[in-house]
Design a protein around this motif. Sequence first.
Motif, PDB file in Angstrom:
ATOM      1  N   CYS A  41       0.824  -1.184  -0.084  1.00  0.00           N
ATOM      2  CA  CYS A  41      -0.058  -0.020   0.045  1.00  0.00           C
ATOM      3  C   CYS A  41       0.979   1.334   0.012  1.00  0.00           C
ATOM      4  O   CYS A  41       0.463   2.333  -0.649  1.00  0.00           O
ATOM      5  CB  CYS A  41      -0.944  -0.008   1.059  1.00  0.00           C
ATOM      6  SG  CYS A  41      -2.279  -0.999   0.933  1.00  0.00           S
ATOM      7  N   GLY A  44       2.192   1.941  -3.337  1.00  0.00           N
ATOM      8  CA  GLY A  44       1.064   2.301  -4.153  1.00  0.00           C
ATOM      9  C   GLY A  44       0.839   3.882  -3.790  1.00  0.00           C
ATOM     10  O   GLY A  44       0.607   4.368  -4.972  1.00  0.00           O
ATOM     11  N   ILE A  45       0.906   4.193  -2.680  1.00  0.00           N
ATOM     12  CA  ILE A  45       0.632   5.768  -2.359  1.00  0.00           C
ATOM     13  C   ILE A  45       1.923   6.320  -3.151  1.00  0.00           C
ATOM     14  O   ILE A  45       1.555   7.650  -3.388  1.00  0.00           O
ATOM     15  CB  ILE A  45       0.639   5.871  -0.873  1.00  0.00           C
ATOM     16  CG1 ILE A  45      -0.574   5.208  -0.051  1.00  0.00           C
ATOM     17  CG2 ILE A  45       1.063   7.202  -0.473  1.00  0.00           C
ATOM     18  CD1 ILE A  45      -0.402   4.980   1.214  1.00  0.00           C
ATOM     19  N   TRP A  55      -6.327   8.815  -7.471  1.00  0.00           N
ATOM     20  CA  TRP A  55      -6.219   7.286  -6.706  1.00  0.00           C
ATOM     21  C   TRP A  55      -6.860   6.367  -7.760  1.00  0.00           C
ATOM     22  O   TRP A  55      -6.533   5.306  -7.609  1.00  0.00           O
ATOM     23  CB  TRP A  55      -6.970   7.469  -5.614  1.00  0.00           C
ATOM     24  CG  TRP A  55      -6.195   8.200  -4.628  1.00  0.00           C
ATOM     25  CD1 TRP A  55      -6.438   9.527  -3.936  1.00  0.00           C
ATOM     26  CD2 TRP A  55      -5.109   7.875  -3.822  1.00  0.00           C
ATOM     27  NE1 TRP A  55      -5.766  10.240  -3.136  1.00  0.00           N
ATOM     28  CE2 TRP A  55      -4.686   9.135  -2.905  1.00  0.00           C
ATOM     29  CE3 TRP A  55      -4.031   7.001  -3.822  1.00  0.00           C
ATOM     30  CZ2 TRP A  55      -3.271   9.184  -2.101  1.00  0.00           C
ATOM     31  CZ3 TRP A  55      -3.088   6.880  -2.918  1.00  0.00           C
ATOM     32  CH2 TRP A  55      -2.728   7.841  -2.132  1.00  0.00           C
ATOM     33  N   PHE A  64      -0.497  -3.231  -5.805  1.00  0.00           N
ATOM     34  CA  PHE A  64      -0.507  -2.244  -4.910  1.00  0.00           C
ATOM     35  C   PHE A  64      -1.797  -2.306  -4.274  1.00  0.00           C
ATOM     36  O   PHE A  64      -1.887  -1.641  -3.012  1.00  0.00           O
ATOM     37  CB  PHE A  64      -0.024  -0.858  -5.390  1.00  0.00           C
ATOM     38  CG  PHE A  64       1.399  -0.976  -5.756  1.00  0.00           C
ATOM     39  CD1 PHE A  64       2.362  -1.665  -5.454  1.00  0.00           C
ATOM     40  CD2 PHE A  64       1.635   0.147  -6.675  1.00  0.00           C
ATOM     41  CE1 PHE A  64       3.862  -1.412  -5.991  1.00  0.00           C
ATOM     42  CE2 PHE A  64       3.119   0.333  -7.427  1.00  0.00           C
ATOM     43  CZ  PHE A  64       3.881  -0.546  -6.941  1.00  0.00           C
ATOM     44  N   THR A  69      -7.923   1.210  -2.044  1.00  0.00           N
ATOM     45  CA  THR A  69      -7.462   0.730  -0.718  1.00  0.00           C
ATOM     46  C   THR A  69      -6.204   1.659  -0.246  1.00  0.00           C
ATOM     47  O   THR A  69      -5.922   1.562   1.042  1.00  0.00           O
ATOM     48  CB  THR A  69      -6.907  -0.734  -1.147  1.00  0.00           C
ATOM     49  OG1 THR A  69      -7.981  -1.736  -1.520  1.00  0.00           O
ATOM     50  CG2 THR A  69      -6.169  -1.568   0.012  1.00  0.00           C
ATOM     51  N   CYS A  70      -5.383   1.960  -1.129  1.00  0.00           N
ATOM     52  CA  CYS A  70      -4.183   2.612  -0.751  1.00  0.00           C
ATOM     53  C   CYS A  70      -4.685   3.990  -0.085  1.00  0.00           C
ATOM     54  O   CYS A  70      -3.967   4.478   0.872  1.00  0.00           O
ATOM     55  CB  CYS A  70      -3.362   2.811  -1.769  1.00  0.00           C
ATOM     56  SG  CYS A  70      -2.446   1.534  -2.532  1.00  0.00           S
ATOM     57  N   ARG A  73      -5.633   3.290   3.297  1.00  0.00           N
ATOM     58  CA  ARG A  73      -4.588   2.924   4.393  1.00  0.00           C
ATOM     59  C   ARG A  73      -3.877   4.079   4.502  1.00  0.00           C
ATOM     60  O   ARG A  73      -3.510   4.317   5.932  1.00  0.00           O
ATOM     61  CB  ARG A  73      -3.428   2.069   3.577  1.00  0.00           C
ATOM     62  CG  ARG A  73      -2.714   1.311   4.356  1.00  0.00           C
ATOM     63  CD  ARG A  73      -3.181   0.414   5.480  1.00  0.00           C
ATOM     64  NE  ARG A  73      -4.299  -0.640   4.649  1.00  0.00           N
ATOM     65  CZ  ARG A  73      -3.588  -1.925   4.021  1.00  0.00           C
ATOM     66  NH1 ARG A  73      -2.338  -2.325   4.463  1.00  0.00           N
ATOM     67  NH2 ARG A  73      -4.399  -2.703   3.618  1.00  0.00           N
TER      68      ARG A  73
END
Length: 76
Positions: A41, A44-45, A55, A64, A69-70, A73
Motif C-alpha cells: 500500500c 501504491g501511495i 487514486w 499495490f 485501498t491505498c 490505508r
Amino acid sequence: MGKRQSRPWIVDDDLWALIEPLLPPWPERSPGPRPVSDRLCLQGILYVLCNDIAWQLLPLELGFGSGQTCWRRLER
C-alpha cells in the motif's frame, strides 16, 4: 541509474525496516479477503504521488491494491 531512481515508489528492505515499526498495529483479523500488505500500500501511495495521478487510476496490475485501498490505508 539504479532501480530506486527509475522507480522511486519501490520501498527496499532497508527503508522498510525503518518505516514498519512506525505504523500502527493491525487489529485482530476478521473473516474475509486478506488485506493488502502495508508495504505494498505504501508503494501504491508513492506511485500515485510520484506520477501525479488520481487514486482511481492506480493500475491494479502493479499489485499495490486499488487506489481506494491505498487511500484508505493512508487515511488510517
